[in-house]
Scaffold this motif. Structure first.
Motif: not given
Length: 197
Positions: A1-23
């Motif tokens: 299984m591929v392990a997917y790692n996120y920096t804090s910035e990348q995870l923030g972008d992902a959650l914003r893009g999915l609608g779970y985080l406001q700026n």
């Protein structure tokens, strides 16, 4: 299984893009909302299960956008970048919203993701011929040899090391929704064709 790692910035972008985080919200607030939505608890603790689920949603979203958003160039699915919600993903979501006469936010909230998935699956049902083009770098899913429209692509070495042999079992089931798939290998002087079962 591929392990997917996120920096804090990348995870923030992902959650914003999915609608779970406001700026203006802290990252852990978005993590908490995401976990509540997917039944992972009410806390804001970030773990591998959460990271994997975020990556899974974005991987699926990109595949469905490639089918539903009429993109000139499909969103890449290289394992180093496939789990990220970047500029091109945002623009692809906007493109789909434009097609559907929706407000163009570039944010794929859950209801929009469901709509994108539905449109993509409808399109899959209408594809009479789906072709696999194998090049030195990528394995590409094309609508046909004639129009050369790409639906999706993956690096050849994803999932099976650096083997030069292309292995169809490393591709997702969505690629084979129709039985009339062929492999075209343009690395050789003469294209070779193989019927896939």
């Amino acid at each position: 299984m591929v392990a997917y790692n996120y920096t804090s910035e990348q995870l923030g972008d992902a959650l914003r893009g999915l609608g779970y985080l406001q700026n203006n919200e802290p990252l852990l607030e978005g993590v908490k909302k995401f976990k509540q939505d997917y039944g992972f608890g009410d806390d804001a603790i970030l773990n591998d299960e959460v990271r994997m689920k975020v990556a899974e949603i974005i991987l699926d979203l990109k595949l469905y956008l490639n089918l539903a958003a009429e993109l000139e160039k499909p969103l890449g699915r290289h394992p180093q970048f496939a789990h990220l919600y970047g500029f091109r993903t945002t623009e692809a979501v906007r493109q789909f919203q434009k097609i559907e006469n929706l407000y163009e936010t570039g944010i794929a909230v859950q209801s929009l993701r469901m709509k994108i998935e539905e449109k993509a699956k409808q399109k899959l049902k209408t594809i009479e011929k789906a072709w696999i083009l194998v090049t030195k770098q990528n394995v590409n899913l094309m609508s046909s040899v004639e129009d050369r429209k790409y639906y999706d692509f993956r690096p050849r070495d994803w999932g099976h090391g650096n083997d030069k042999e292309f292995k169809a079992e490393n591709l997702p089931a969505e690629w084979f929704a129709r039985p009339r798939n062929l492999i075209v290998n343009f690395e050789k002087e003469e294209p070779t064709w193989k019927q896939l079962s």
